[in-house]
Scaffold this active site. Structure first.
Site, PDB file in Angstrom:
ATOM      1  N   ASP A  96      -6.076   9.141  10.120  1.00 25.64           N
ATOM      2  CA  ASP A  96      -4.732   8.710  10.463  1.00 25.64           C
ATOM      3  C   ASP A  96      -4.251   9.296  11.779  1.00 25.64           C
ATOM      4  O   ASP A  96      -4.606  10.412  12.158  1.00 25.64           O
ATOM      5  CB  ASP A  96      -3.753   9.086   9.342  1.00 25.64           C
ATOM      6  CG  ASP A  96      -4.000   8.280   8.086  1.00 25.64           C
ATOM      7  OD1 ASP A  96      -4.045   7.045   8.199  1.00 25.64           O
ATOM      8  OD2 ASP A  96      -4.177   8.870   7.009  1.00 25.64           O
TER       9      ASP A  96
ATOM     10  N   GLU B 154       0.859  -1.182   0.000  1.00 28.57           N
ATOM     11  CA  GLU B 154       0.000   0.000   0.000  1.00 28.57           C
ATOM     12  C   GLU B 154       0.897   1.235   0.000  1.00 28.57           C
ATOM     13  O   GLU B 154       1.802   1.344   0.825  1.00 28.57           O
ATOM     14  CB  GLU B 154      -0.899   0.028   1.238  1.00 28.57           C
ATOM     15  CG  GLU B 154      -1.947  -1.054   1.274  1.00 28.57           C
ATOM     16  CD  GLU B 154      -2.779  -1.007   2.542  1.00 28.57           C
ATOM     17  OE1 GLU B 154      -2.541  -0.109   3.390  1.00 28.57           O
ATOM     18  OE2 GLU B 154      -3.658  -1.867   2.712  1.00 28.57           O
TER      19      GLU B 154
END
Length: 294
Positions: A61, A50
């Site tokens: 995040d 990824e």
């Protein structure tokens, strides 16, 4: 027509082991070091990579990945340069699946039709766009599918049996199960709860289930790999890279090595895991899961 992601998970299923899915931020701490790191990941044991698309407002995040994105942006990384990174990687590796992960805004600004053409040309295999819900599938998910890219959805400990069919409707490649509620880099998941969630999700889909959030080391990875089809590690790698940097967040001669050493260790945990028998698809309920991440 199968993608590299489909082929990789099928091959690993035949081997009887889970995939190691590694996340790194494109351009962190600079484009050259980032490319060197991505190129080194497959030999270290990464089965799927990824690549984060840097964005100024990464709401899902935690601090580590937020900081990585800001370092990349400061170093001049853009979505166009991220696609070039993938193309440069593809020049030497035509087998390892690459998934771009991030947020819709940079893709929207780039232009969806242009982005999909350029992503395919660069060698991207799939997308994870965490802030586009299934209700907006016409925006990017379905065009991506039509362009030959997998669109990978996230499910969480709050995705219930009423919501899950909608989540899975246009999902392909694999399902990314977020093993806890919260942001990336948060506390380690409860293994028994993760195992139960994977079994129940498998009652609704034949897609592989990859589990992320909270994986820090080989022991964590081995526990997850007993039941899941894939183990995702991201924040731990980003933190290892950060710890290797010198003044002004500049790469050192240890930067790539620091991340690769951790990947190799975690890959050993994944490969050494004793696999539990795969459950049959039975349409079982997911009554304790109540909503999709995005």
């Amino acid at each position: 027509m199968s993608t590299r992601i489909d082929d990789r998970f099928a091959a690993l299923a035949a081997e009887g082991r889970a995939a190691l899915v590694t996340f790194v931020m494109a351009g962190d701490p600079d484009p050259a070091t980032s490319l060197a790191l991505v190129k080194a990941l497959p030999a270290a044991g990464a089965d799927v990579i990824e690549v984060g698309m840097p964005f100024t407002d990464p709401m899902a995040d935690g601090p580590a990945i937020q900081a990585a994105g800001l370092r990349a942006l400061k170093a001049g990384m853009t979505l166009k340069k991220t696609l070039k990174l993938v193309a440069d990687f593809r020049a030497g590796d035509d087998k390892t699946p690459i998934v771009l992960m991030g947020y819709y805004n940079p893709i929207y600004v780039y232009g969806v039709p242009r982005f999909l053409v350029d992503a395919r040309a660069a060698g991207v295999d799939g997308l994870i766009v965490v802030d586009l819900p299934p209700e907006e599938d016409q925006e990017l998910c379905i065009p991506a599918r039509d362009a030959g890219l997998n669109f990978i959805r996230l499910a969480t400990p709050t995705t219930d049996d009423k919501r899950l069919p909608k989540v899975l409707e246009n999902t392909s490649g694999f399902v990314y199960y977020v093993s806890l509620t919260g942001i990336t880099g948060a506390a380690l998941a409860d293994y028994a709860g993760v195992s139960a969630a994977v079994r129940r999700i498998k009652g609704h889909t034949d897609l592989p289930i990859a589990v992320g959030f909270g994986v820090k080391n080989a022991e964590n990875a081995a526990e997850i790999a007993r039941n899941a089809d894939g183990v995702v590690v991201g924040s731990a790698l980003v933190e290892a890279l950060k710890a290797s940097l010198g003044p002004d967040n500049r790469a050192t001669d240890k930067s790539v090595e620091a991340v690769i050493a951790l990947v190799s260790s975690i890959a050993g945990g994944v490969r050494g895991a004793q696999r539990s028998p795969a459950p049959a698809k039975n349409g079982g309920a997911l009554s304790w899961l109540t909503r999709l991440w995005a």
